[in-house]
Design an enzyme around this catalytic site. Structure first.
Site, PDB file in Angstrom:
ATOM      1  CG  ASP A 170      62.321 -36.486 -76.471  1.00 20.41           C
ATOM      2  OD1 ASP A 170      61.505 -37.311 -76.883  1.00 20.41           O
ATOM      3  OD2 ASP A 170      62.931 -35.702 -77.220  1.00 20.41           O
ATOM      4  CD  GLU A 412      57.421 -29.303 -79.766  1.00 19.87           C
ATOM      5  OE1 GLU A 412      57.824 -28.137 -79.598  1.00 19.87           O
ATOM      6  OE2 GLU A 412      58.187 -30.282 -79.771  1.00 19.87           O
TER       7      GLU A 412
HETATM    8  C1  GLC Z   1      60.578 -34.320 -79.865  1.00 28.80           C
HETATM    9  C2  GLC Z   1      59.467 -35.206 -79.309  1.00 28.80           C
HETATM   10  C3  GLC Z   1      59.362 -36.464 -80.135  1.00 28.80           C
HETATM   11  C4  GLC Z   1      59.107 -36.066 -81.588  1.00 28.80           C
HETATM   12  C5  GLC Z   1      60.200 -35.113 -82.100  1.00 28.80           C
HETATM   13  C6  GLC Z   1      59.858 -34.515 -83.455  1.00 28.80           C
HETATM   14  O1  GLC Z   1      61.812 -34.924 -79.752  1.00 28.80           O
HETATM   15  O2  GLC Z   1      59.710 -35.511 -77.971  1.00 28.80           O
HETATM   16  O3  GLC Z   1      58.335 -37.291 -79.679  1.00 28.80           O
HETATM   17  O4  GLC Z   1      59.050 -37.178 -82.410  1.00 28.80           O
HETATM   18  O5  GLC Z   1      60.333 -34.033 -81.202  1.00 28.80           O
HETATM   19  O6  GLC Z   1      58.634 -33.863 -83.396  1.00 28.80           O
END
Ligand code: GLC
Length: 443
Positions: A170, A412
């Site tokens: 992101d 994460e």
């Molecule tokens: C965040 C991450 C993305 C992922 C999402 C759900 O937005 O940047 O890559 O898919 O979380 O885990």
């Protein structure tokens, strides 16, 4: 690795904890209560070792969300009344292509689907594998065709993305620098000028479970919601979006993953003797050549490109390594990329791979996609390294990735210098890919 059995057990518990009705797996119970596209693909790659039928279900649940034009949305929303605000933020029903029975986002995510389908296929006997491939091929082909038809309007072989959420990394520097240069709306500049941004922090949902210095900058997140609102206003219709948007990028990570997925799609079709249309095969070939346009000989790195000006966005990020995963680059280029992994000022700190090179001005070991190590990126690079014959590098990266999970749990993301856990805990793709990497170490 001290006890791989205990690690696999712990990771399996995370997946069980995040399972929703045996249908899909949420990325993380606190922060991410819906089904995400590339998350579920990585999750299925791990789940196949535990219960291959459940892994198939994870993929079939994703297909519930496919739009009639072939688009695979990045989120399928939980239909509980508790999440009405999330569904309402996207209002996928505004598009004539959206499905009737589920509410989804209106943008996509990296096309990991073909990879997940093939990995599941590897666990099946030949007849079952053919059945499995037959059941998913039409949807998969429609998705790839949509990517070409909708996202490669100039027929250049590179597909474009309209929002950083589509890339899944992101706040990666190339996109954020672009955002600051072109796209900050007046009302956000006003908030910054008047120092009112701090107030917004009080309302951030992610702040309830994760310290804000591990997340997105508030100005940037506001800007991303603003872009999302503008996409919604155009009912996610690309022809309208492309005319007006300044934010169109041919992302190097996305295109690398797409090229790999094309190879997998061809493999699936061949396995069941279904010919893919020549028009699609030609475009796949064109993509492999087009990836060269994203190479910068001056810095010996790959970058994303501005769709409009065709200028490379020269901000380094771990995405520069993903052409290894694409598999279509020369051995010489692959060797150049491996040098970046070996360099501790670039992508080789104590716990690689940092999402941004440690010497970059944007590097921050704690902030989301601006420095921390992520398991899914490691997994893809490990896979690419093996296919290019860098087996020692692949094994070393596998060991360090597993060491991270052993030391810090299924976080994460991780601090690439200290290995400390960051972001939300009990994160599904970290768990799933640890399970998959453990299987590789056994081979
Ligand atoms: C965040 C991450 C993305 C992922 C999402 C759900 O937005 O940047 O890559 O898919 O979380 O885990």
């Amino acid at each position: 690795m001290q006890d791989s059995h205990a690690l696999a057990e712990k990771a399996a518990q995370v997946l069980a904890m995040n399972d929703r009705d045996g249908l899909y797996t949420v990325p993380g119970a606190n922060l991410y209560p819906h089904q995400w596209l590339w998350d579920s693909c990585f999750i299925a790659i791990g789940l196949r070792h535990i219960d291959v039928e459940r892994a198939k279900t994870e993929i079939m649940s994703l297909l519930r969300g496919q739009w009639s034009n072939g688009m695979m949305p990045n989120i399928i929303f939980n239909d509980d009344k508790h999440y009405a605000t999330d569904r309402n933020a996207w209002r996928s029903w505004l598009s004539p292509y959206s499905p009737d029975h589920v509410v989804t986002s209106g943008i996509t995510q990296p096309p990991m689907l073909a990879e997940a389908v093939v990995r599941i296929g590897e666990q099946l006997h030949a007849t079952e594998r053919r059945e499995w491939y037959k059941s998913v091929l039409p949807a998969l082909q429609a998705y790839h065709e949509w990517l070409y038809n909708d996202r490669d309007p100039h027929d250049e072989g590179l597909v474009l993305q309209i929002h950083p959420w589509e890339v899944g990394m992101d706040n990666t520097p190339a996109w954020m620098s672009y955002l600051h240069e072109h796209q900050l709306p007046g009302w956000i500049r006003f908030l910054v000028k008047t120092h009112l941004v701090g107030i917004v922090n009080f309302f951030r949902r992610d702040a309830k479970s994760v310290p804000l210095d591990e997340r997105f900058d508030t100005v940037e997140i506001l800007a991303l919601f603003d872009i999302q609102r503008r996409l919604r206003r155009k009912a996610y219709d690309s022809s309208k979006i492309f005319n007006r948007s300044l934010f169109l990028i041919e992302d190097i990570a996305y295109n690398s993953i797409f090229i790999r997925a094309n190879t997998q799609l061809k493999q699936i079709a061949e396995a069941i003797n279904v010919p893919l249309p020549d028009s699609l095969l030609d475009r796949m070939k064109q993509s492999e050549e087009a990836l060269n346009k994203l190479w910068d000989p001056e810095t010996s790195q790959y970058y994303s490109r501005d769709f409009i000006s065709h200028k490379l966005l020269k901000e380094t990020s771990v995405a520069t390594l993903l052409p290894l995963y694409a598999g279509c680059i020369t051995q010489e280029r692959a060797e150049e990329l491996v040098k970046l992994i070996e360099n501790d000022q670039m992508y080789g700190p104590a716990y690689p791979l940092p999402s941004v090179a440690t010497s970059s001005r944007h590097f921050n070991p704690m902030r989301y996609w601006q420095g921390p190590t992520w398991m899914n990126i490691n997994w893809m690079v490990i896979d690419g390294l093996r296919r290019y014959g860098f087996n020692d590098h692949a094994s070393a990266l596998t060991d360090l990735s597993l060491e991270l999970v052993e030391k810090s749990g299924c976080a994460e993301y991780f601090d690439p210098i200290t290995g400390e856990p960051l972001g939300t805990d009990n994160f599904s793709w970290t768990a799933a890919l640890a399970i998959d990497l453990l299987h590789h170490t056994k081979k």
